[in-house]
Design a protein around this motif. Structure first.
Motif, PDB file in Angstrom:
ATOM      1  N   LEU A 131      12.374   4.720  -9.966  1.00 18.45           N
ATOM      2  CA  LEU A 131      11.400   3.894  -9.252  1.00 18.45           C
ATOM      3  C   LEU A 131      11.899   3.535  -7.861  1.00 18.45           C
ATOM      4  N   LYS A 132      13.296   3.793  -7.798  1.00 19.26           N
ATOM      5  CA  LYS A 132      13.720   3.538  -6.366  1.00 19.26           C
ATOM      6  C   LYS A 132      13.345   4.652  -5.368  1.00 19.26           C
ATOM      7  N   LYS A 133      12.646   5.688  -5.996  1.00 13.67           N
ATOM      8  CA  LYS A 133      12.566   6.748  -5.082  1.00 13.67           C
ATOM      9  C   LYS A 133      10.897   6.635  -4.694  1.00 13.67           C
ATOM     10  N   ILE A 134      10.276   5.528  -5.028  1.00 12.92           N
ATOM     11  CA  ILE A 134       8.745   5.417  -4.820  1.00 12.92           C
ATOM     12  C   ILE A 134       8.696   4.701  -3.380  1.00 12.92           C
ATOM     13  N   SER A 135       7.980   5.328  -2.425  1.00 13.43           N
ATOM     14  CA  SER A 135       7.875   4.772  -0.966  1.00 13.43           C
ATOM     15  C   SER A 135       6.524   4.347  -0.645  1.00 13.43           C
ATOM     16  N   VAL A 136       5.547   4.565  -1.637  1.00  6.66           N
ATOM     17  CA  VAL A 136       4.070   3.969  -1.428  1.00  6.66           C
ATOM     18  C   VAL A 136       4.081   2.517  -1.789  1.00  6.66           C
ATOM     19  N   PRO A 137       2.932   1.839  -1.035  1.00  6.41           N
ATOM     20  CA  PRO A 137       2.880   0.444  -1.612  1.00  6.41           C
ATOM     21  C   PRO A 137       2.376   0.413  -2.835  1.00  6.41           C
ATOM     22  N   VAL A 138       2.755  -0.367  -3.716  1.00  4.04           N
ATOM     23  CA  VAL A 138       2.579  -0.870  -5.346  1.00  4.04           C
ATOM     24  C   VAL A 138       2.474  -2.274  -5.482  1.00  4.04           C
ATOM     25  N   ALA A 139       0.888  -2.388  -5.999  1.00  2.00           N
ATOM     26  CA  ALA A 139       0.915  -3.851  -6.695  1.00  2.00           C
ATOM     27  C   ALA A 139       1.067  -3.854  -8.350  1.00  2.00           C
ATOM     28  N   VAL A 140       2.068  -4.673  -8.755  1.00  2.00           N
ATOM     29  CA  VAL A 140       2.407  -4.706 -10.051  1.00  2.00           C
ATOM     30  C   VAL A 140       1.498  -6.141 -10.544  1.00  2.00           C
ATOM     31  N   TYR A 163       8.612  -4.460 -10.718  1.00  2.00           N
ATOM     32  CA  TYR A 163       8.653  -4.999  -9.335  1.00  2.00           C
ATOM     33  C   TYR A 163       9.865  -4.810  -8.777  1.00  2.00           C
ATOM     34  N   ASN A 164      11.066  -5.383  -9.546  1.00  2.00           N
ATOM     35  CA  ASN A 164      12.584  -5.252  -9.285  1.00  2.00           C
ATOM     36  C   ASN A 164      13.219  -3.749  -8.945  1.00  2.00           C
ATOM     37  N   ALA A 165      12.639  -2.918  -9.839  1.00  2.00           N
ATOM     38  CA  ALA A 165      13.117  -1.463  -9.790  1.00  2.00           C
ATOM     39  C   ALA A 165      12.487  -0.694  -8.617  1.00  2.00           C
ATOM     40  N   LEU A 166      11.324  -1.378  -8.025  1.00  2.00           N
ATOM     41  CA  LEU A 166      10.945  -0.799  -6.701  1.00  2.00           C
ATOM     42  C   LEU A 166      11.818  -1.085  -5.372  1.00  2.00           C
ATOM     43  N   LYS A 167      13.173  -0.487  -5.666  1.00  2.31           N
ATOM     44  CA  LYS A 167      14.156  -1.055  -4.622  1.00  2.31           C
ATOM     45  C   LYS A 167      13.877  -0.755  -3.111  1.00  2.31           C
ATOM     46  N   ASN A 168      13.364   0.530  -2.961  1.00  4.49           N
ATOM     47  CA  ASN A 168      13.128   0.923  -1.559  1.00  4.49           C
ATOM     48  C   ASN A 168      11.756   0.419  -0.856  1.00  4.49           C
ATOM     49  N   LEU A 169      11.187  -0.392  -1.583  1.00  7.45           N
ATOM     50  CA  LEU A 169       9.975  -0.800  -0.819  1.00  7.45           C
ATOM     51  C   LEU A 169      10.195  -2.212  -0.489  1.00  7.45           C
ATOM     52  N   LYS A 170       9.663  -2.563   1.006  1.00  6.42           N
ATOM     53  CA  LYS A 170       9.981  -3.932   1.391  1.00  6.42           C
ATOM     54  C   LYS A 170       9.187  -4.829   0.773  1.00  6.42           C
ATOM     55  N   GLU A 171       9.336  -6.138   0.867  1.00  9.45           N
ATOM     56  CA  GLU A 171       8.647  -7.168   0.367  1.00  9.45           C
ATOM     57  C   GLU A 171       7.372  -7.121   0.737  1.00  9.45           C
ATOM     58  N   TYR A 172       6.766  -6.738   1.719  1.00 13.02           N
ATOM     59  CA  TYR A 172       5.439  -6.528   2.319  1.00 13.02           C
ATOM     60  C   TYR A 172       4.709  -5.452   1.678  1.00 13.02           C
ATOM     61  N   GLU A 173       5.590  -4.259   0.990  1.00 16.45           N
ATOM     62  CA  GLU A 173       4.983  -3.092   0.592  1.00 16.45           C
ATOM     63  C   GLU A 173       4.750  -3.143  -0.910  1.00 16.45           C
ATOM     64  N   LYS A 174       5.133  -4.494  -1.652  1.00  9.21           N
ATOM     65  CA  LYS A 174       4.962  -4.370  -3.008  1.00  9.21           C
ATOM     66  C   LYS A 174       4.462  -5.875  -3.372  1.00  9.21           C
ATOM     67  N   GLU A 175       3.737  -6.128  -4.398  1.00 12.37           N
ATOM     68  CA  GLU A 175       3.151  -7.092  -4.878  1.00 12.37           C
ATOM     69  C   GLU A 175       3.346  -7.272  -6.409  1.00 12.37           C
ATOM     70  N   ILE A 196      -7.670  -9.327  -6.915  1.00 16.79           N
ATOM     71  CA  ILE A 196      -6.276  -8.773  -6.441  1.00 16.79           C
ATOM     72  C   ILE A 196      -6.490  -7.164  -6.111  1.00 16.79           C
ATOM     73  N   LEU A 197      -7.097  -6.506  -6.849  1.00 17.75           N
ATOM     74  CA  LEU A 197      -7.286  -5.184  -6.564  1.00 17.75           C
ATOM     75  C   LEU A 197      -8.138  -4.784  -5.123  1.00 17.75           C
ATOM     76  N   PHE A 198      -9.223  -5.494  -5.098  1.00 19.41           N
ATOM     77  CA  PHE A 198      -9.769  -5.593  -3.922  1.00 19.41           C
ATOM     78  C   PHE A 198      -9.007  -5.642  -2.626  1.00 19.41           C
ATOM     79  N   ASN A 199      -8.206  -6.797  -2.768  1.00 20.25           N
ATOM     80  CA  ASN A 199      -7.302  -7.242  -1.433  1.00 20.25           C
ATOM     81  C   ASN A 199      -6.187  -6.262  -1.395  1.00 20.25           C
ATOM     82  N   PHE A 200      -5.693  -5.604  -2.145  1.00 20.85           N
ATOM     83  CA  PHE A 200      -4.859  -4.839  -2.143  1.00 20.85           C
ATOM     84  C   PHE A 200      -5.238  -3.459  -1.679  1.00 20.85           C
TER      85      PHE A 200
END
Length: 361
Positions: free
Chosen positions: A290-299, A317-329, A351-355
């Protein structure tokens, strides 16, 4: 999920296009049949034709998308264009009795073909993905295959580490049995608990190869005997087969006849057994990848989800290491089990609508 050259023409079976009172918005409702290797997949397209495109990935393996139109559609379709996909062998998609085609690799290839077809037909540059339960892992597997066509991904009660999932439920049940055995019990009840403990220990020490029967016992049979439900925090909200069949408005919304709907469960069993009796699926762990993921993700996960393990969302969420805090929820829904679209639909919808709204700007 393999690669298959796109240039396949989608076969439009049904399309109704209507204009809302807002002249700037075009609402559509279409049913597509998209050819894939040795089969064709059903996709229902609903919502705002001018909105960002969301592809919905149902759970399972072996689920279906029709119920999601009822559960998640109302919160999304006014703003977005939502594609409800029935995966290979599922729902309204063509039957699949050839188990060699019911593989993770084939499903990734299928999704790639579907995404290309939808981007082409609706003149979009990228899709968004929602994946629920198995659909959550499915979405991540696709992202690891190709992120270039995806704008954002919402993982709802998904998994990425099968060992964590399996052992989390087994450990919970073993701990529950230990506590129950501390009480004064009848000889029959004590024997029952000890038998369940023995079976759980056997499963725990197995390699999860032929897992279809065992996983159903872990998620359904054992919980009912231990006094909890692995899927629902509030069991009064369970939607049964008869509930659906008696709801004529829901059947009409999903565009199912009773005969068609009764086939859904039979098809699901074939698909689920094929996956669950495949060791590579039962032992799949993509956490490190998951550290390879670069698109925004909501968990998103219900706090009482024993099916994937109550801390699986935090693990993802913790495994999405390459996403900045504002890129993951990360969203943990209170008093909710494995099915937030049923138990907590308003919060999930918000949550889905806002994301997706934020990511589509």
């Amino acid at each position: 999920m393999k690669n298959f050259a796109f240039f396949l023409v989608t076969n439009l079976l049904f399309a109704s296009v209507c204009h809302s009172t807002n002249n700037t918005k075009q609402s559509i409702d279409e049913e597509l049949r998209i050819p894939v290797p040795s089969s064709e997949l059903y996709v229902r397209i609903r919502g705002n034709a001018d909105g960002a495109l969301i592809v919905n990935l149902h759970g399972g393996p072996g689920g279906y998308s029709g119920i999601d139109i009822h559960l998640m559609g109302p919160g999304l379709e006014d703003r977005f264009l939502v594609a409800y996909l029935d995966q290979r062998g599922c729902g309204k998609s063509k039957d699949c009795n050839e188990t060699t085609m019911l593989t993770v690799e084939q499903y990734v290839q299928d999704l790639d073909i579907v995404i290309d077809a939808l981007l082409n037909q609706f003149n979009k540059e990228a899709v968004n993905l929602i994946g629920t339960s198995w659909g959550g892992m499915y979405g991540f597997l696709y992202l690891l295959h190709d992120q270039s066509k995806v704008n954002a991904f919402a993982c709802v009660d998904g998994k990425v580490n099968s060992h964590y999932q399996n052992h989390s439920l087994i450990d919970y049940e073993l701990n529950l049995i230990a506590k129950l055995l501390e009480d004064e019990l009848s000889a029959d009840r004590r024997n029952e608990l000890q038998e369940i403990r023995g079976e759980l220990s056997r499963i725990q020490d197995s390699d999860f190869e032929q897992f279809h029967t065992d996983v159903n016992r872990m998620k359904h049979e054992f919980p009912s005997k231990l006094g909890f439900n692995a899927y629902f925090a509030d069991t009064s909200k369970i939607i049964s087969l008869n509930d659906v069949l008696r709801d004529s408005a829901l059947m009409a919304l999903m565009n199912y006849t009773e005969k068609e709907y009764l086939q859904v469960g039979k098809k699901a069993e074939i698909v689920n057994e094929a996956f669950r009796n495949t060791p590579s699926y039962n032992n799949m762990n993509i956490e490190e990848e998951l550290k390879k993921i670069s698109v925004p993700v909501a968990v998103i996960q219900g706090e009482k989800d024993f099916v994937v393990g109550i801390d699986h969302a935090r693990l993802i969420y913790n495994a999405l290491k390459n996403l900045k805090e504002y890129e993951k929820e990360l969203h943990i829904l209170p008093h909710t089990g494995h099915c937030p679209a049923i138990e907590n639909p308003e919060q999930l919808s918000t949550i889905l609508f806002n994301f997706f709204e934020k990511r589509s700007l």
